[in-house]
Design a protein around this motif. Structure first.
Motif, PDB file in Angstrom:
ATOM      1  N   ALA A  55       0.840  -1.201   0.000  1.00  0.00           N
ATOM      2  CA  ALA A  55       0.000   0.000   0.000  1.00  0.00           C
ATOM      3  C   ALA A  55       0.875   1.250   0.000  1.00  0.00           C
ATOM      4  O   ALA A  55       2.060   1.207   0.323  1.00  0.00           O
ATOM      5  CB  ALA A  55      -0.915   0.003   1.219  1.00  0.00           C
ATOM      6  N   ILE A  56       0.265   2.374  -0.387  1.00  0.00           N
ATOM      7  CA  ILE A  56       0.958   3.656  -0.265  1.00  0.00           C
ATOM      8  C   ILE A  56       1.241   3.891   1.206  1.00  0.00           C
ATOM      9  O   ILE A  56       0.326   3.858   2.040  1.00  0.00           O
ATOM     10  CB  ILE A  56       0.107   4.799  -0.845  1.00  0.00           C
ATOM     11  CG1 ILE A  56      -0.065   4.634  -2.357  1.00  0.00           C
ATOM     12  CG2 ILE A  56       0.738   6.149  -0.540  1.00  0.00           C
ATOM     13  CD1 ILE A  56      -0.921   5.697  -2.987  1.00  0.00           C
ATOM     14  N   ARG A  74       1.741   5.687   4.565  1.00  0.00           N
ATOM     15  CA  ARG A  74       1.133   6.913   5.075  1.00  0.00           C
ATOM     16  C   ARG A  74       2.186   7.884   5.594  1.00  0.00           C
ATOM     17  O   ARG A  74       3.327   7.525   5.811  1.00  0.00           O
ATOM     18  CB  ARG A  74       0.142   6.576   6.188  1.00  0.00           C
ATOM     19  CG  ARG A  74      -1.048   5.752   5.700  1.00  0.00           C
ATOM     20  CD  ARG A  74      -2.118   5.660   6.768  1.00  0.00           C
ATOM     21  NE  ARG A  74      -1.607   5.054   7.998  1.00  0.00           N
ATOM     22  CZ  ARG A  74      -2.208   5.149   9.175  1.00  0.00           C
ATOM     23  NH1 ARG A  74      -3.308   5.854   9.293  1.00  0.00           N
ATOM     24  NH2 ARG A  74      -1.702   4.552  10.239  1.00  0.00           N
ATOM     25  N   TRP A 100       2.921   6.686  -4.656  1.00  0.00           N
ATOM     26  CA  TRP A 100       1.850   6.162  -5.511  1.00  0.00           C
ATOM     27  C   TRP A 100       2.446   5.240  -6.570  1.00  0.00           C
ATOM     28  O   TRP A 100       1.970   4.120  -6.779  1.00  0.00           O
ATOM     29  CB  TRP A 100       1.090   7.321  -6.165  1.00  0.00           C
ATOM     30  CG  TRP A 100       0.030   6.883  -7.143  1.00  0.00           C
ATOM     31  CD1 TRP A 100       0.236   6.387  -8.401  1.00  0.00           C
ATOM     32  CD2 TRP A 100      -1.384   6.874  -6.934  1.00  0.00           C
ATOM     33  NE1 TRP A 100      -0.967   6.071  -8.993  1.00  0.00           N
ATOM     34  CE2 TRP A 100      -1.976   6.359  -8.125  1.00  0.00           C
ATOM     35  CE3 TRP A 100      -2.207   7.247  -5.890  1.00  0.00           C
ATOM     36  CZ2 TRP A 100      -3.354   6.218  -8.269  1.00  0.00           C
ATOM     37  CZ3 TRP A 100      -3.586   7.114  -6.032  1.00  0.00           C
ATOM     38  CH2 TRP A 100      -4.147   6.609  -7.204  1.00  0.00           C
ATOM     39  N   ILE A 151      -4.662   1.883  -1.219  1.00  0.00           N
ATOM     40  CA  ILE A 151      -4.730   2.918  -0.195  1.00  0.00           C
ATOM     41  C   ILE A 151      -5.400   2.354   1.041  1.00  0.00           C
ATOM     42  O   ILE A 151      -6.462   1.730   0.963  1.00  0.00           O
ATOM     43  CB  ILE A 151      -5.495   4.151  -0.718  1.00  0.00           C
ATOM     44  CG1 ILE A 151      -4.656   4.854  -1.789  1.00  0.00           C
ATOM     45  CG2 ILE A 151      -5.848   5.112   0.400  1.00  0.00           C
ATOM     46  CD1 ILE A 151      -5.350   5.974  -2.500  1.00  0.00           C
ATOM     47  N   PRO A 210      -6.357   4.148   4.375  1.00  0.00           N
ATOM     48  CA  PRO A 210      -6.356   5.415   5.108  1.00  0.00           C
ATOM     49  C   PRO A 210      -6.104   5.281   6.605  1.00  0.00           C
ATOM     50  O   PRO A 210      -5.532   6.185   7.220  1.00  0.00           O
ATOM     51  CB  PRO A 210      -7.758   5.982   4.826  1.00  0.00           C
ATOM     52  CG  PRO A 210      -8.164   5.353   3.542  1.00  0.00           C
ATOM     53  CD  PRO A 210      -7.575   3.983   3.566  1.00  0.00           C
ATOM     54  N   TYR A 259      -6.953  11.514   2.288  1.00  0.00           N
ATOM     55  CA  TYR A 259      -7.594  10.253   1.908  1.00  0.00           C
ATOM     56  C   TYR A 259      -9.062  10.253   2.317  1.00  0.00           C
ATOM     57  O   TYR A 259      -9.915   9.746   1.592  1.00  0.00           O
ATOM     58  CB  TYR A 259      -6.881   9.069   2.558  1.00  0.00           C
ATOM     59  CG  TYR A 259      -5.472   8.852   2.086  1.00  0.00           C
ATOM     60  CD1 TYR A 259      -5.173   8.729   0.729  1.00  0.00           C
ATOM     61  CD2 TYR A 259      -4.420   8.758   2.992  1.00  0.00           C
ATOM     62  CE1 TYR A 259      -3.874   8.527   0.298  1.00  0.00           C
ATOM     63  CE2 TYR A 259      -3.111   8.556   2.569  1.00  0.00           C
ATOM     64  CZ  TYR A 259      -2.847   8.442   1.218  1.00  0.00           C
ATOM     65  OH  TYR A 259      -1.552   8.244   0.791  1.00  0.00           O
TER      66      TYR A 259
END
Length: 351
Positions: A259-260, A262, A274, A307, A309, A333
């Motif tokens: 995942a991206i 955070r 990304w 993503i 969040p 997000y």
């Protein structure tokens, strides 16, 4: 006099001398420190600078005579509340039943005009309505601060003086071009304006005359608001053939590093994250990612980033390129996901 006594005396003298020099230096520094001017003096200098840029004297007289210092603006800027939110607490407030109903009503009310604007800019009407609803509750809440006063206050406050001084000049340009009157140039304490909540720089870059009357009025003209929102998205690479993303289920023991990651970053650094996450939908399928109902993802080569969040324990989304465009609008997000949810619910079949 013994050597020990002599050393004590010279040491004491040296300490006294050093203390005296330090005190003198401090007094000199204090005496040469420039006191911050008051707000009236600051704006007087700002007006003199503006005059050298060629603005009409009558416009400058009107604007600068209207300026007020807003202590509440400074307080809001310095102490923005840190609210602990999760997506599960954020979404119900932002995408409430009332907002969904109003969004559907506005969508049907303006559909002919929205379709024309959507075709012109290549943006689906439901996303225009979703942004309109989330930014100003469909024009009902735009803020009541005078934009020039808010921007001058924030420039004077000094935390981001260069940024807000430039925004102040952008506001002068908007007034000089006649798009809005000074009396009606209202917005939020932070300087965001109108039904689309554009900063003056965004207005200058993206605002549009949606109905051909020669003005770009994002305060009272819905067609200008719709065209401006669409133009913003178009300029951020919006793809009319794609949606925003989808919520997905992750398999047990899924590697969260896919995942991206955070963290608050400059946009260029965020875009690198990304790119590091982006894979085709088929590749995500091979990693065990499924639709929310547990069925297989589409057999698609469309690229998507993952993503999460709220981290590993929260919801997960495959986000398409339009999500990235929305993140340019507001790099949150939670906000962007709420735009996607509301856009989907506007056109969802109703039981």
């Amino acid at each position: 006099m013994t050597g020990l006594t002599w050393r004590r005396l010279t040491t004491a003298a040296g300490l006294w001398l050093c203390s005296s020099v330090a005190l003198a230096n401090t007094e000199v520094a204090q005496s040469t420190e420039v006191a911050k001017p008051d707000f009236a003096s600051y704006t007087a200098a700002l007006k003199a600078e503006a005059a050298t840029k060629g603005y009409d004297a009558a416009l400058l007289d009107a604007v600068f005579s209207s300026l007020e210092f807003h202590e509440r603006v400074v307080s809001a800027d310095r102490s923005q509340p840190e609210v602990v939110e999760t997506l599960n607490t954020y979404l119900p407030k932002r995408v409430s039943e009332i907002r969904i109903r109003m969004a559907r009503e506005r969508y049907q009310q303006y559909l002919p005009q929205l379709e024309q604007i959507g075709q012109r800019y290549g943006v689906q009407p439901r996303f225009i309505i979703a942004l309109w609803g989330l930014e100003s509750s469909f024009g009902r809440f735009m803020g009541t601060y005078s934009i020039p006063s808010a921007l001058a206050t924030l420039a004077y406050e000094g935390r981001r003086e260069t940024f807000f001084r430039q925004e102040f000049y952008n506001a002068l340009d908007i007034l000089a071009e006649g798009h809005i009157t000074l009396e009606n140039m209202k917005g939020s304490w932070a300087g965001a304006m109108g039904q689309s909540q554009f900063m003056p720089s965004s207005f200058m870059a993206y605002a549009q005359d949606g109905d051909g009357d020669g003005k770009k009025d994002i305060w009272t003209n819905e067609l200008d608001v719709f065209a401006s929102i669409a133009n913003y998205l178009k300029n951020q690479g919006w793809d009319n053939n794609k949606t925003w993303g989808r919520e997905v289920l992750l398999p047990a023991n899924f590697d969260p590093s896919h995942a991206i990651q955070r963290g608050s970053l400059a946009r260029t650094e965020w875009l690198k994250r990304w790119d590091a996450s982006e894979r085709s939908v088929m590749q995500w399928h091979k990693l065990g990612v499924t639709r929310l109902n547990g069925s297989a993802l589409p057999k698609s080569e469309q690229p998507a980033a993952l993503i999460m969040p709220d981290g590993e324990k929260g919801r997960a989304f495959l986000a398409y390129s339009n999500y990235k465009s929305l993140m340019h609008w507001n790099r949150s997000y939670y906000f962007v996901t709420s735009v996607g949810y509301l856009a989907d619910l506007i056109v969802a079949e109703q039981g």
